[in-house]
Scaffold this active site. Structure first.
Site, mmCIF file in Angstrom:
data_model
loop_
_atom_site.group_PDB
_atom_site.id
_atom_site.type_symbol
_atom_site.label_atom_id
_atom_site.label_comp_id
_atom_site.label_asym_id
_atom_site.label_seq_id
_atom_site.Cartn_x
_atom_site.Cartn_y
_atom_site.Cartn_z
ATOM 1 N N HIS A 96 5.584 10.267 7.916
ATOM 2 C CA HIS A 96 4.336 10.884 7.221
ATOM 3 C C HIS A 96 3.692 12.013 8.307
ATOM 4 O O HIS A 96 3.393 11.632 9.347
ATOM 5 C CB HIS A 96 3.503 9.779 6.923
ATOM 6 C CG HIS A 96 3.772 8.953 5.665
ATOM 7 N ND1 HIS A 96 4.977 8.662 5.361
ATOM 8 C CD2 HIS A 96 2.987 8.564 4.723
ATOM 9 C CE1 HIS A 96 5.195 7.917 4.288
ATOM 10 N NE2 HIS A 96 3.874 8.029 3.619
ATOM 11 N N GLU A 99 -0.537 14.708 5.619
ATOM 12 C CA GLU A 99 -1.108 14.219 4.320
ATOM 13 C C GLU A 99 -2.638 14.457 4.337
ATOM 14 O O GLU A 99 -3.407 14.457 3.430
ATOM 15 C CB GLU A 99 -0.605 12.765 4.003
ATOM 16 C CG GLU A 99 -1.049 12.132 2.720
ATOM 17 C CD GLU A 99 -0.600 10.696 2.534
ATOM 18 O OE1 GLU A 99 -0.653 10.349 1.271
ATOM 19 O OE2 GLU A 99 -0.341 9.853 3.444
ATOM 20 N N HIS A 118 5.386 14.332 2.820
ATOM 21 C CA HIS A 118 3.932 15.206 2.417
ATOM 22 C C HIS A 118 3.966 16.470 2.999
ATOM 23 O O HIS A 118 4.566 17.258 2.699
ATOM 24 C CB HIS A 118 3.036 14.164 3.019
ATOM 25 C CG HIS A 118 2.895 12.706 2.322
ATOM 26 N ND1 HIS A 118 2.690 12.815 1.064
ATOM 27 C CD2 HIS A 118 3.050 11.549 2.916
ATOM 28 C CE1 HIS A 118 2.697 11.383 0.825
ATOM 29 N NE2 HIS A 118 2.898 10.591 1.843
ATOM 30 N N ASP A 173 5.831 7.887 -3.358
ATOM 31 C CA ASP A 173 5.484 7.277 -2.117
ATOM 32 C C ASP A 173 5.091 5.661 -2.155
ATOM 33 O O ASP A 173 6.083 5.221 -1.383
ATOM 34 C CB ASP A 173 3.924 7.896 -1.818
ATOM 35 C CG ASP A 173 3.462 7.690 -0.638
ATOM 36 O OD1 ASP A 173 4.147 7.217 0.286
ATOM 37 O OD2 ASP A 173 2.237 8.110 -0.162
ATOM 38 N N ASP A 174 4.318 5.319 -3.184
ATOM 39 C CA ASP A 174 4.136 3.750 -3.406
ATOM 40 C C ASP A 174 4.597 3.760 -4.731
ATOM 41 O O ASP A 174 3.526 3.435 -5.364
ATOM 42 C CB ASP A 174 2.992 3.351 -2.515
ATOM 43 C CG ASP A 174 2.961 3.685 -1.246
ATOM 44 O OD1 ASP A 174 3.335 2.716 -0.549
ATOM 45 O OD2 ASP A 174 2.293 4.369 -1.066
ATOM 46 N N PRO A 175 5.524 3.453 -5.310
ATOM 47 C CA PRO A 175 5.903 3.257 -6.802
ATOM 48 C C PRO A 175 4.965 2.199 -7.557
ATOM 49 O O PRO A 175 4.594 2.258 -8.427
ATOM 50 C CB PRO A 175 7.509 3.236 -6.711
ATOM 51 C CG PRO A 175 8.044 3.661 -5.506
ATOM 52 C CD PRO A 175 6.964 3.454 -4.447
ATOM 53 N N LEU A 176 4.826 1.019 -6.601
ATOM 54 C CA LEU A 176 4.218 -0.038 -7.384
ATOM 55 C C LEU A 176 2.797 0.163 -7.335
ATOM 56 O O LEU A 176 2.214 -0.555 -7.961
ATOM 57 C CB LEU A 176 4.559 -1.346 -6.448
ATOM 58 C CG LEU A 176 6.020 -1.999 -6.430
ATOM 59 C CD1 LEU A 176 5.964 -2.984 -5.587
ATOM 60 C CD2 LEU A 176 6.535 -2.043 -7.786
#
Length: 303
Positions: A96, A99, A118, A173-176
Site C-alpha cells: 500500500h 492512499e 492505490h 481492497d477489503d471486499p467484506l
C-alpha cells in the site's frame, strides 16, 4: 525491536526454502503465494526517516514508512534470489502506498516496486507521476475503498491517471467492508464505468493491464493476452484482450517518444532537439494551412 518483527516474518520463509522437508506445510504454502503487501496507516504520525538499523528501533512510535518498506523489500529480494537458485517460485512486493499521508512514500515505492496498491496521491505530485508513467509502475486502484476512507469517488484521480497513460487497473481492497455484491471486482468495474464514463475499450485496456501487472504463470498470461504479449502491448492479441491495435499503438508510441526525449535531455541534447521539433511543427502547420487555402479557392463561393 523492528528486527524481531522481521525475523518473525521471514525466518520461517527462509527455513522452509532451505529445508523444505523439515517444514513441509510452509514450503507447500509458499508455492501458492505470488506477492507480499504492506499495510500501514499512512496518515498517522511517523518518525523522520533515519539510518537506524532494525535491531536498534525500539520506539513505541512507528518508524518512517519508507524505512519499513526498504527492509521488507531487502528481505524479499534476498529470499527471491535464494529461491531462484533452488528453482522455486518467487514473490513480488506490492505495498500500500499513496492512499493517504506523505506523498513521498511513493518515492520509496517507485524505487523498490514494479507495482503498488492505490497510488492516488500521485495526483498531488506531478514529478513522481511522470516517473511512474515513464517506467510504467503498476497502480492497482480501489475507487470504492477510497470513497469510504479518503477520497470521494467523484474526485478520484483514476480517470486522469488512466488517460495520461499510467499503468493503472482496478482492484478490490477489503471486499467484506466496502462491497455490496458477491463479485466485488465486477462491482468495481461497473461503478468505475458508470462514474468515469469509460468506454468498453477503456474497460478492456484496464482489464488487460491487470493481467500484465499480475504474477500469473506465463501460460495463463499467454492464454489471456496472446502468445507474443511479452514483446510489448502492441503484440497482445486483439481478439483476446478486445483492445484495438490503434489504442495500443497510441499508448506505446507516446511512451516511447517521452522516454526518448528524456534520454536526449539527460545526454545534454534537449535544447537542440526541442528547437528542431518546434521548427518541424511549424513547417507542418504551414503546410496544412497552404493545403486548406489552395483547396478552398476551388470551392464555389455560393455553396
Amino acid at each position: 525491536s523492528f528486527q524481531d518483527m522481521l525475523e518473525n516474518l521471514f525466518s520461517p520463509l527462509f527455513e522452509a526454502t532451505l529445508y523444505p522437508d523439515d517444514n513441509p506445510e510452509i514450503a507447500e504454502v509458499l508455492k501458492h503465494i505470488v506477492g507480499f503487501d504492506s499495510v500501514d496507516d499512512e496518515g498517522s504520525a511517523e518518525s523522520p526517516c533515519s539510518c537506524s538499523r532494525p535491531s536498534t528501533w525500539r520506539e513505541e512510535s512507528n518508524p518512517a514508512y519508507a524505512w519499513q518498506l526498504y527492509y521488507l523489500w531487502a528481505n524479499i529480494e534476498v529470499l527471491n534470489r535464494l529461491r531462484i537458485s533452488k528453482g522455486l517460485n518467487t514473490f513480488s512486493f506490492r505495498p500500500h502506498a499513496g492512499e493517504t499521508g506523505d506523498v513521498m512514500h511513493l518515492a520509496a515505492t517507485y524505487m523498490l516496486c514494479k507495482s503498488i496498491n492505490h497510488g492516488i496521491k500521485l495526483h498531488d505530485q506531478v514529478a513522481l507521476q511522470y516517473l511512474y508513467y515513464l517506467d510504467q509502475v503498476g497502480l492497482s486502484i480501489c475507487p470504492l475503498s477510497n470513497n469510504f476512507l479518503f477520497r470521494k469517488i467523484a474526485s478520484n484521480p483514476f480517470p486522469k491517471l488512466f488517460k495520461r497513460g499510467l499503468n493503472v487497473t482496478l482492484s478490490t481492497d477489503d471486499p467484506l467492508l466496502f462491497h455490496m455484491s458477491d463479485d466485488a471486482l465486477l462491482e468495481e468495474y461497473s461503478v468505475a464505468r458508470a462514474t468515469f464514463d469509460l468506454s468498453m475499450t477503456d474497460i478492456s485496456e484496464i482489464a488487460r493491464n491487470s493481467v500484465l501487472q499480475s504474477d500469473f504463470e506465463m501460460d495463463w498470461k499467454k492464454k489471456w493476452l496472446g502468445d507474443d504479449f511479452i514483446k510489448g502491448i502492441n503484440y497482445c492479441d486483439e481478439l483476446k484482450t478486445h483492445v484495438p491495435l490503434i489504442r495500443s499503438k497510441y499508448r506505446s508510441e507516446h511512451l516511447a517518444m517521452e522516454q526518448m526525449l528524456v534520454s536526449l535531455i539527460s545526454a545534454g541534447k534537449g535544447k537542440s532537439v526541442l528547437r528542431e521539433m518546434m521548427r518541424q511543427f511549424s513547417i507542418a502547420r504551414e503546410a496544412q494551412i497552404d493545403i486548406l487555402l489552395n483547396h478552398s479557392l476551388e470551392v464555389p463561393q455560393d455553396l
